[in-house]
Scaffold this active site. Sequence first.
Site, mmCIF file in Angstrom:
data_model
loop_
_atom_site.group_PDB
_atom_site.id
_atom_site.type_symbol
_atom_site.label_atom_id
_atom_site.label_comp_id
_atom_site.label_asym_id
_atom_site.label_seq_id
_atom_site.Cartn_x
_atom_site.Cartn_y
_atom_site.Cartn_z
ATOM 1 N N ASP A 1 -20.643 2.265 31.513
ATOM 2 C CA ASP A 1 -21.999 2.681 31.862
ATOM 3 C C ASP A 1 -22.333 3.891 30.985
ATOM 4 O O ASP A 1 -21.463 4.727 30.740
ATOM 5 C CB ASP A 1 -22.081 3.079 33.343
ATOM 6 C CG ASP A 1 -23.489 2.922 33.895
ATOM 7 O OD1 ASP A 1 -23.685 2.148 34.837
ATOM 8 O OD2 ASP A 1 -24.407 3.587 33.365
ATOM 9 N N SER B 1 -36.912 -2.447 34.329
ATOM 10 C CA SER B 1 -38.231 -2.042 34.812
ATOM 11 C C SER B 1 -39.341 -2.608 33.934
ATOM 12 O O SER B 1 -39.342 -2.390 32.714
ATOM 13 C CB SER B 1 -38.304 -0.517 34.826
ATOM 14 O OG SER B 1 -39.650 -0.107 34.956
ATOM 15 N N SER C 1 -36.198 -12.948 36.983
ATOM 16 C CA SER C 1 -37.284 -13.842 37.381
ATOM 17 C C SER C 1 -38.568 -13.532 36.618
ATOM 18 O O SER C 1 -39.506 -14.337 36.644
ATOM 19 C CB SER C 1 -37.555 -13.692 38.875
ATOM 20 O OG SER C 1 -38.067 -12.401 39.139
ATOM 21 N N TYR D 1 -40.215 -6.283 28.953
ATOM 22 C CA TYR D 1 -38.970 -6.440 29.727
ATOM 23 C C TYR D 1 -38.626 -7.917 29.899
ATOM 24 O O TYR D 1 -37.482 -8.335 29.688
ATOM 25 C CB TYR D 1 -39.135 -5.757 31.091
ATOM 26 C CG TYR D 1 -38.054 -6.081 32.091
ATOM 27 C CD1 TYR D 1 -36.785 -5.521 31.978
ATOM 28 C CD2 TYR D 1 -38.299 -6.947 33.162
ATOM 29 C CE1 TYR D 1 -35.793 -5.811 32.899
ATOM 30 C CE2 TYR D 1 -37.322 -7.241 34.086
ATOM 31 C CZ TYR D 1 -36.063 -6.672 33.953
ATOM 32 O OH TYR D 1 -35.081 -6.974 34.873
ATOM 33 N N ARG E 1 -43.134 -11.462 46.530
ATOM 34 C CA ARG E 1 -41.860 -11.523 45.812
ATOM 35 C C ARG E 1 -40.815 -12.215 46.677
ATOM 36 O O ARG E 1 -40.887 -12.177 47.913
ATOM 37 C CB ARG E 1 -41.345 -10.104 45.498
ATOM 38 C CG ARG E 1 -42.189 -9.312 44.522
ATOM 39 C CD ARG E 1 -42.066 -9.876 43.118
ATOM 40 N NE ARG E 1 -42.788 -9.095 42.121
ATOM 41 C CZ ARG E 1 -44.051 -9.340 41.758
ATOM 42 N NH1 ARG E 1 -44.721 -10.322 42.312
ATOM 43 N NH2 ARG E 1 -44.628 -8.613 40.811
ATOM 44 N N ARG F 1 -50.457 -2.912 38.545
ATOM 45 C CA ARG F 1 -49.831 -2.343 37.353
ATOM 46 C C ARG F 1 -49.891 -3.342 36.197
ATOM 47 O O ARG F 1 -49.777 -4.552 36.395
ATOM 48 C CB ARG F 1 -48.358 -2.004 37.640
ATOM 49 C CG ARG F 1 -48.209 -0.876 38.611
ATOM 50 C CD ARG F 1 -46.870 -0.180 38.570
ATOM 51 N NE ARG F 1 -45.705 -1.010 38.741
ATOM 52 C CZ ARG F 1 -44.556 -0.557 39.261
ATOM 53 N NH1 ARG F 1 -44.449 0.681 39.664
ATOM 54 N NH2 ARG F 1 -43.522 -1.336 39.356
ATOM 55 N N ASP G 1 -47.654 -6.724 35.599
ATOM 56 C CA ASP G 1 -47.203 -7.258 36.890
ATOM 57 C C ASP G 1 -47.536 -8.747 37.033
ATOM 58 O O ASP G 1 -48.512 -9.231 36.475
ATOM 59 C CB ASP G 1 -47.893 -6.513 38.039
ATOM 60 C CG ASP G 1 -47.063 -5.363 38.576
ATOM 61 O OD1 ASP G 1 -45.889 -5.232 38.167
ATOM 62 O OD2 ASP G 1 -47.589 -4.592 39.402
HETATM 63 C C1 UD2 Z 1 -39.241 -7.415 38.034
HETATM 64 C C2 UD2 Z 1 -38.642 -8.803 38.228
HETATM 65 C C3 UD2 Z 1 -37.300 -8.709 38.950
HETATM 66 C C4 UD2 Z 1 -36.364 -7.696 38.295
HETATM 67 C C5 UD2 Z 1 -37.100 -6.360 38.186
HETATM 68 C C6 UD2 Z 1 -36.297 -5.296 37.462
HETATM 69 C C7 UD2 Z 1 -40.607 -10.242 38.541
HETATM 70 C C8 UD2 Z 1 -41.337 -11.143 39.472
HETATM 71 N N1 UD2 Z 1 -39.524 -9.638 39.029
HETATM 72 O O1 UD2 Z 1 -39.539 -6.893 39.306
HETATM 73 O O2 UD2 Z 1 -36.697 -9.983 38.981
HETATM 74 O O3 UD2 Z 1 -35.944 -8.153 37.038
HETATM 75 O O4 UD2 Z 1 -38.317 -6.532 37.432
HETATM 76 O O5 UD2 Z 1 -35.845 -4.364 38.350
HETATM 77 O O6 UD2 Z 1 -40.963 -10.093 37.391
HETATM 78 N N2 UD2 Z 1 -45.131 -1.819 43.642
HETATM 79 C C9 UD2 Z 1 -45.925 -1.193 44.608
HETATM 80 N N3 UD2 Z 1 -45.620 0.098 44.950
HETATM 81 C C10 UD2 Z 1 -44.593 0.805 44.398
HETATM 82 C C11 UD2 Z 1 -43.787 0.152 43.427
HETATM 83 C C12 UD2 Z 1 -44.084 -1.154 43.062
HETATM 84 O O7 UD2 Z 1 -46.883 -1.784 45.125
HETATM 85 O O8 UD2 Z 1 -44.404 1.973 44.763
HETATM 86 C C13 UD2 Z 1 -45.440 -3.210 43.289
HETATM 87 C C14 UD2 Z 1 -45.426 -3.517 41.816
HETATM 88 O O9 UD2 Z 1 -46.670 -3.190 41.205
HETATM 89 C C15 UD2 Z 1 -45.162 -5.033 41.850
HETATM 90 C C16 UD2 Z 1 -44.247 -5.191 43.076
HETATM 91 O O10 UD2 Z 1 -44.430 -4.019 43.864
HETATM 92 O O11 UD2 Z 1 -46.353 -5.748 42.089
HETATM 93 C C17 UD2 Z 1 -42.776 -5.294 42.726
HETATM 94 O O12 UD2 Z 1 -42.488 -4.269 41.798
HETATM 95 P P1 UD2 Z 1 -40.977 -3.864 41.403
HETATM 96 O O13 UD2 Z 1 -41.062 -2.782 40.371
HETATM 97 O O14 UD2 Z 1 -40.192 -3.626 42.621
HETATM 98 O O15 UD2 Z 1 -40.382 -5.203 40.785
HETATM 99 P P2 UD2 Z 1 -40.958 -6.304 39.734
HETATM 100 O O16 UD2 Z 1 -41.646 -7.366 40.511
HETATM 101 O O17 UD2 Z 1 -41.641 -5.656 38.606
#
Ligand code: UD2
Length: 318
Positions: A32, A80, A120, A143, A211, A271, A274
């Site tokens: 790491d 991220s 995903s 990403y 999700r 975002r 997204d």
């Molecule tokens: C992506 C991938 C996931 C993984 C991850 C990396 C998809 C569907 N998923 O996750 O598999 O690889 O990246 O860790 O692409 N949000 C809020 N409030 C907050 C933070 C986030 O509403 O305070 C929303 C964000 O805008 C999104 C959802 O929650 O719509 C999930 O966000 P995330 O950052 O937890 O994960 P995501 O889906 O980008």
Amino acid sequence: MAKVLITGIAGFIGSSIARELLAQGATIVGVDNLSTGRMENLEEILSSIEFRRADVQDAQAMDDACVDVDYVFHEAAIPSVPKSVQDPVGTNGPNLDGTLTLLEAARKAGVKRLMYAASSAAYGDAPELPKTEAMLPAPISPYAVQKVAGEHYLSSYARVYGLETVSLRYFNIFGPRQDPTSQYSGVLARFISQMTAGETPTIFGDGQTSRDFTYIDNVVSANLLAAKAPSSVSGKIFNVATGRRVTLLEAYQAIKKIVGYTGDIQFKPEREGDIKHSVADISLAQQMLGYRVVADFTYGLEMTIEWSKGVQSMTAIA
Ligand code: UD2
């Protein structure tokens, strides 16, 4: 017993895989660079593993780490979507160059099989649900592109060099030790830490974004199954998820109930990069890996919140 290499071992997923493999008697080498991983995640297992502070882009370090290794679990990444949108070049190195560097080291060392943390995010915003591995990748964010490119390198190494590889497409993993402190942290980790601290969480979008939130135990189990499965799994991609969709609003309400949060929630615009909806078809992993959902969403939330309370009371004592 097998010798394994875990990259990103100080991260939430890497350290969870390490705990289980250690319990099963494996010899563990972990690397790491501590860019997002934290040594606290290894606290009680550090003396039982060989830890190397190294970057997956460092070819010599990866060559050294792969010596006599049977299985590699490649979890190191900058995981991220928004971080990659902000810094596509800077995230490409750890997420893609690092994967290629590691594959090359694993090939030269004669590793038996390499498991890869795919995402995903590969499916993008195509309207078809649930997502099956047969769908064409449609990455949106840098990403997602980096993670899909890594999958292609894995299948290339399987076909061209005969290195056995398995790509596991993780769907929004959560659980204890996931870092809640960064603006790039996973949404559940953020919601849990904010609501236990009495802070107002933010939903990006209208709350209907969904999700396939997958508890960490399922991911650990999928990795172990992938390592043990017959050679016919090599070069392939598998969804690792629950097959169930939860909206951000539902997740917020579920956490609110368990935590006993009495505050409110705020909404902000979606975002950049997204995806609106994401849910997996897990039948291929069930058929070929023997994968089963071992822990559901509610159980996962309870475990994660329990852990989070422990961390907060430790911080209070310190
Ligand atoms: C992506 C991938 C996931 C993984 C991850 C990396 C998809 C569907 N998923 O996750 O598999 O690889 O990246 O860790 O692409 N949000 C809020 N409030 C907050 C933070 C986030 O509403 O305070 C929303 C964000 O805008 C999104 C959802 O929650 O719509 C999930 O966000 P995330 O950052 O937890 O994960 P995501 O889906 O980008």
